[in-house]
Design a protein around this motif. Structure first.
Motif, PDB file in Angstrom:
ATOM      1  N   LYS A 148       0.855  -1.185   0.000  1.00 15.39           N
ATOM      2  CA  LYS A 148       0.000   0.000   0.000  1.00 15.39           C
ATOM      3  C   LYS A 148       0.890   1.233   0.000  1.00 15.39           C
ATOM      4  O   LYS A 148       1.733   1.401   0.883  1.00 15.39           O
ATOM      5  CB  LYS A 148      -0.915   0.002   1.225  1.00 15.39           C
ATOM      6  CG  LYS A 148      -1.961   1.067   1.194  1.00 15.39           C
ATOM      7  CD  LYS A 148      -2.932   0.905   2.349  1.00 15.39           C
ATOM      8  CE  LYS A 148      -4.055   1.916   2.227  1.00 15.39           C
ATOM      9  NZ  LYS A 148      -5.029   1.746   3.311  1.00 15.39           N
ATOM     10  N   CYS A 149       0.736   2.088  -1.018  1.00 18.04           N
ATOM     11  CA  CYS A 149       1.549   3.290  -1.159  1.00 18.04           C
ATOM     12  C   CYS A 149       1.297   4.234   0.014  1.00 18.04           C
ATOM     13  O   CYS A 149       0.156   4.415   0.447  1.00 18.04           O
ATOM     14  CB  CYS A 149       1.238   4.008  -2.470  1.00 18.04           C
ATOM     15  SG  CYS A 149       1.572   3.004  -3.933  1.00 18.04           S
ATOM     16  N   ALA A 150       2.371   4.852   0.515  1.00 16.06           N
ATOM     17  CA  ALA A 150       2.262   5.775   1.636  1.00 16.06           C
ATOM     18  C   ALA A 150       1.463   7.016   1.239  1.00 16.06           C
ATOM     19  O   ALA A 150       0.706   7.552   2.032  1.00 16.06           O
ATOM     20  CB  ALA A 150       3.655   6.172   2.120  1.00 16.06           C
ATOM     21  N   GLU A 151       1.638   7.476   0.009  1.00 12.20           N
ATOM     22  CA  GLU A 151       0.943   8.664  -0.457  1.00 12.20           C
ATOM     23  C   GLU A 151      -0.196   8.244  -1.378  1.00 12.20           C
ATOM     24  O   GLU A 151       0.029   7.613  -2.401  1.00 12.20           O
ATOM     25  CB  GLU A 151       1.924   9.560  -1.216  1.00 12.20           C
ATOM     26  CG  GLU A 151       1.389  10.950  -1.507  1.00 12.20           C
ATOM     27  CD  GLU A 151       2.454  11.810  -2.147  1.00 12.20           C
ATOM     28  OE1 GLU A 151       2.272  12.190  -3.317  1.00 12.20           O
ATOM     29  OE2 GLU A 151       3.475  12.065  -1.484  1.00 12.20           O
ATOM     30  N   GLY A 152      -1.407   8.552  -1.014  1.00 13.20           N
ATOM     31  CA  GLY A 152      -2.553   8.234  -1.854  1.00 13.20           C
ATOM     32  C   GLY A 152      -3.223   6.917  -1.495  1.00 13.20           C
ATOM     33  O   GLY A 152      -4.345   6.665  -1.897  1.00 13.20           O
ATOM     34  N   GLY A 153      -2.556   6.029  -0.793  1.00  7.61           N
ATOM     35  CA  GLY A 153      -3.152   4.765  -0.364  1.00  7.61           C
ATOM     36  C   GLY A 153      -3.405   3.762  -1.470  1.00  7.61           C
ATOM     37  O   GLY A 153      -4.164   2.812  -1.292  1.00  7.61           O
ATOM     38  N   ARG A 154      -2.782   3.937  -2.620  1.00  5.14           N
ATOM     39  CA  ARG A 154      -2.969   3.006  -3.735  1.00  5.14           C
ATOM     40  C   ARG A 154      -2.404   1.638  -3.372  1.00  5.14           C
ATOM     41  O   ARG A 154      -1.360   1.532  -2.747  1.00  5.14           O
ATOM     42  CB  ARG A 154      -2.271   3.550  -4.971  1.00  5.14           C
ATOM     43  CG  ARG A 154      -2.479   2.677  -6.174  1.00  5.14           C
ATOM     44  CD  ARG A 154      -1.899   3.280  -7.406  1.00  5.14           C
ATOM     45  NE  ARG A 154      -2.262   2.451  -8.532  1.00  5.14           N
ATOM     46  CZ  ARG A 154      -1.940   2.707  -9.758  1.00  5.14           C
ATOM     47  NH1 ARG A 154      -1.261   3.790 -10.041  1.00  5.14           N
ATOM     48  NH2 ARG A 154      -2.299   1.914 -10.736  1.00  5.14           N
ATOM     49  N   GLN A 155      -3.100   0.566  -3.789  1.00 11.08           N
ATOM     50  CA  GLN A 155      -2.660  -0.799  -3.529  1.00 11.08           C
ATOM     51  C   GLN A 155      -2.069  -1.406  -4.789  1.00 11.08           C
ATOM     52  O   GLN A 155      -2.633  -1.271  -5.870  1.00 11.08           O
ATOM     53  CB  GLN A 155      -3.842  -1.653  -3.071  1.00 11.08           C
ATOM     54  CG  GLN A 155      -3.650  -2.209  -1.714  1.00 11.08           C
ATOM     55  CD  GLN A 155      -4.769  -3.168  -1.328  1.00 11.08           C
ATOM     56  OE1 GLN A 155      -5.600  -3.561  -2.137  1.00 11.08           O
ATOM     57  NE2 GLN A 155      -4.781  -3.546  -0.083  1.00 11.08           N
ATOM     58  N   VAL A 156      -0.922  -2.065  -4.630  1.00 11.18           N
ATOM     59  CA  VAL A 156      -0.303  -2.786  -5.742  1.00 11.18           C
ATOM     60  C   VAL A 156      -0.153  -4.238  -5.334  1.00 11.18           C
ATOM     61  O   VAL A 156       0.060  -4.541  -4.166  1.00 11.18           O
ATOM     62  CB  VAL A 156       1.060  -2.161  -6.148  1.00 11.18           C
ATOM     63  CG1 VAL A 156       0.868  -0.803  -6.782  1.00 11.18           C
ATOM     64  CG2 VAL A 156       1.988  -2.045  -4.958  1.00 11.18           C
ATOM     65  N   LYS A 157      -0.279  -5.148  -6.309  1.00 12.10           N
ATOM     66  CA  LYS A 157      -0.273  -6.576  -6.004  1.00 12.10           C
ATOM     67  C   LYS A 157       0.636  -7.335  -6.951  1.00 12.10           C
ATOM     68  O   LYS A 157       0.819  -6.944  -8.098  1.00 12.10           O
ATOM     69  CB  LYS A 157      -1.689  -7.150  -6.120  1.00 12.10           C
ATOM     70  CG  LYS A 157      -2.683  -6.517  -5.181  1.00 12.10           C
ATOM     71  CD  LYS A 157      -4.063  -7.060  -5.410  1.00 12.10           C
ATOM     72  CE  LYS A 157      -5.058  -6.375  -4.487  1.00 12.10           C
ATOM     73  NZ  LYS A 157      -6.409  -6.914  -4.668  1.00 12.10           N
ATOM     74  N   GLY A 158       1.187  -8.427  -6.461  1.00 16.16           N
ATOM     75  CA  GLY A 158       2.003  -9.323  -7.267  1.00 16.16           C
ATOM     76  C   GLY A 158       1.922 -10.728  -6.713  1.00 16.16           C
ATOM     77  O   GLY A 158       1.498 -10.929  -5.567  1.00 16.16           O
ATOM     78  N   ASP A 159       2.316 -11.705  -7.494  1.00 20.27           N
ATOM     79  CA  ASP A 159       2.247 -13.107  -7.074  1.00 20.27           C
ATOM     80  C   ASP A 159       3.629 -13.668  -6.799  1.00 20.27           C
ATOM     81  O   ASP A 159       4.593 -13.365  -7.497  1.00 20.27           O
ATOM     82  CB  ASP A 159       1.576 -13.959  -8.156  1.00 20.27           C
ATOM     83  CG  ASP A 159       0.083 -13.712  -8.235  1.00 20.27           C
ATOM     84  OD1 ASP A 159      -0.509 -13.285  -7.227  1.00 20.27           O
ATOM     85  OD2 ASP A 159      -0.502 -13.945  -9.312  1.00 20.27           O
ATOM     86  N   LEU A 160       3.696 -14.531  -5.792  1.00 21.41           N
ATOM     87  CA  LEU A 160       4.904 -15.274  -5.440  1.00 21.41           C
ATOM     88  C   LEU A 160       4.555 -16.748  -5.471  1.00 21.41           C
ATOM     89  O   LEU A 160       3.556 -17.166  -4.885  1.00 21.41           O
ATOM     90  CB  LEU A 160       5.406 -14.889  -4.050  1.00 21.41           C
ATOM     91  CG  LEU A 160       6.504 -15.774  -3.469  1.00 21.41           C
ATOM     92  CD1 LEU A 160       7.808 -15.585  -4.242  1.00 21.41           C
ATOM     93  CD2 LEU A 160       6.727 -15.481  -2.008  1.00 21.41           C
ATOM     94  N   VAL A 161       5.365 -17.541  -6.165  1.00 20.31           N
ATOM     95  CA  VAL A 161       5.170 -18.986  -6.215  1.00 20.31           C
ATOM     96  C   VAL A 161       6.206 -19.625  -5.295  1.00 20.31           C
ATOM     97  O   VAL A 161       7.407 -19.416  -5.463  1.00 20.31           O
ATOM     98  CB  VAL A 161       5.319 -19.532  -7.654  1.00 20.31           C
ATOM     99  CG1 VAL A 161       5.195 -21.046  -7.678  1.00 20.31           C
ATOM    100  CG2 VAL A 161       4.290 -18.898  -8.566  1.00 20.31           C
ATOM    101  N   VAL A 162       5.731 -20.392  -4.315  1.00 23.31           N
ATOM    102  CA  VAL A 162       6.626 -21.107  -3.405  1.00 23.31           C
ATOM    103  C   VAL A 162       6.711 -22.554  -3.876  1.00 23.31           C
ATOM    104  O   VAL A 162       5.696 -23.204  -4.112  1.00 23.31           O
ATOM    105  CB  VAL A 162       6.108 -21.041  -1.942  1.00 23.31           C
ATOM    106  CG1 VAL A 162       6.982 -21.868  -1.022  1.00 23.31           C
ATOM    107  CG2 VAL A 162       6.049 -19.599  -1.466  1.00 23.31           C
ATOM    108  N   THR A 163       7.960 -23.023  -4.065  1.00 24.66           N
ATOM    109  CA  THR A 163       8.192 -24.406  -4.481  1.00 24.66           C
ATOM    110  C   THR A 163       9.077 -25.088  -3.453  1.00 24.66           C
ATOM    111  O   THR A 163       9.734 -24.423  -2.652  1.00 24.66           O
ATOM    112  CB  THR A 163       8.882 -24.463  -5.856  1.00 24.66           C
ATOM    113  OG1 THR A 163      10.134 -23.782  -5.765  1.00 24.66           O
ATOM    114  CG2 THR A 163       8.037 -23.807  -6.932  1.00 24.66           C
ATOM    115  N   LEU A 164       9.134 -26.401  -3.485  1.00 23.25           N
ATOM    116  CA  LEU A 164       9.970 -27.133  -2.538  1.00 23.25           C
ATOM    117  C   LEU A 164      11.414 -27.222  -2.990  1.00 23.25           C
ATOM    118  O   LEU A 164      12.310 -27.381  -2.182  1.00 23.25           O
ATOM    119  CB  LEU A 164       9.412 -28.535  -2.308  1.00 23.25           C
ATOM    120  CG  LEU A 164       8.088 -28.574  -1.548  1.00 23.25           C
ATOM    121  CD1 LEU A 164       7.611 -30.012  -1.378  1.00 23.25           C
ATOM    122  CD2 LEU A 164       8.219 -27.913  -0.188  1.00 23.25           C
ATOM    123  N   ALA A 165      11.651 -27.149  -4.284  1.00 23.16           N
ATOM    124  CA  ALA A 165      13.018 -27.265  -4.797  1.00 23.16           C
ATOM    125  C   ALA A 165      13.310 -26.096  -5.720  1.00 23.16           C
ATOM    126  O   ALA A 165      12.445 -25.641  -6.462  1.00 23.16           O
ATOM    127  CB  ALA A 165      13.189 -28.578  -5.562  1.00 23.16           C
TER     128      ALA A 165
END
Length: 171
Positions: free
Chosen positions: A101-118
């Motif tokens: 969440k941006c400090a100025e303006g409160g805009r939200q940004v999103k991204g994906d993380l893939v967790v794998t075992l190896a």
């Protein structure tokens, strides 16, 4: 024919108008949060950055993967915020949404993380390539010799046929 053309033109105009109406609503939505590496193992360090925060600062939340909050600070690039967090060793494989969440303006940004075992390792090629060409020091000298002999016979036969044709021997 005219009726079909009118129908298609009307449909195209309706779709275009709907796109213009929906575009401003989409533009105000969530921005993008870049996640590096996109795929990580439990215990791995993850870096996120975004250029969608005007002040260059944001508060990140990796609670979906169990890492909790983290801070994004201004980076060396203009108008870009960057932050890091560690994937907990207890994280299960899957895809997790990371939010900032941006400090100025409160805009939200999103991204994906893939967790794998190896971790994905790049493998260097080993052995010879089976192209059929062979080589002087290839894996099978018998096949190389047979190929060279076949080429020599073909070259000799072709030369003999061209020579007969040039002399007019009926070929």
């Amino acid at each position: 024919m005219r009726r079909t053309a009118r129908l298609l033109t009307g449909t195209a105009l309706a779709v275009a108008a709907a796109g213009f109406v929906a575009a401003p609503a989409y533009a105000g939505g969530a921005g993008s949060l870049e996640v590096f590496p996109y795929s990580a193992v439990p215990g791995g360090e993850v870096t996120v950055n975004t250029g969608d925060c005007a002040a260059g600062t944001a508060t990140g939340d990796a609670g979906a993967v169990g890492a909790g909050p983290f801070t994004l600070a201004p980076s060396a690039h203009e108008d870009e915020a960057i932050g890091q967090f560690r994937v907990p060793s207890s994280a299960q494989p899957g895809t997790y949404e990371i939010v900032a969440k941006c400090a100025e303006g409160g805009r939200q940004v999103k991204g994906d993380l893939v967790v794998t075992l190896a971790e994905a390792h790049a493998q260097a090629p080993r052995g010879s390539v089976k192209t059929g060409v062979g080589g002087a020091l290839g894996p099978d000298p018998v096949q190389t010799a047979a190929g060279v002999a076949a080429l020599a016979v073909a070259a000799a036969g072709g030369t003999w046929l061209l020579h007969r044709r040039a002399r007019g021997d009926g070929i």
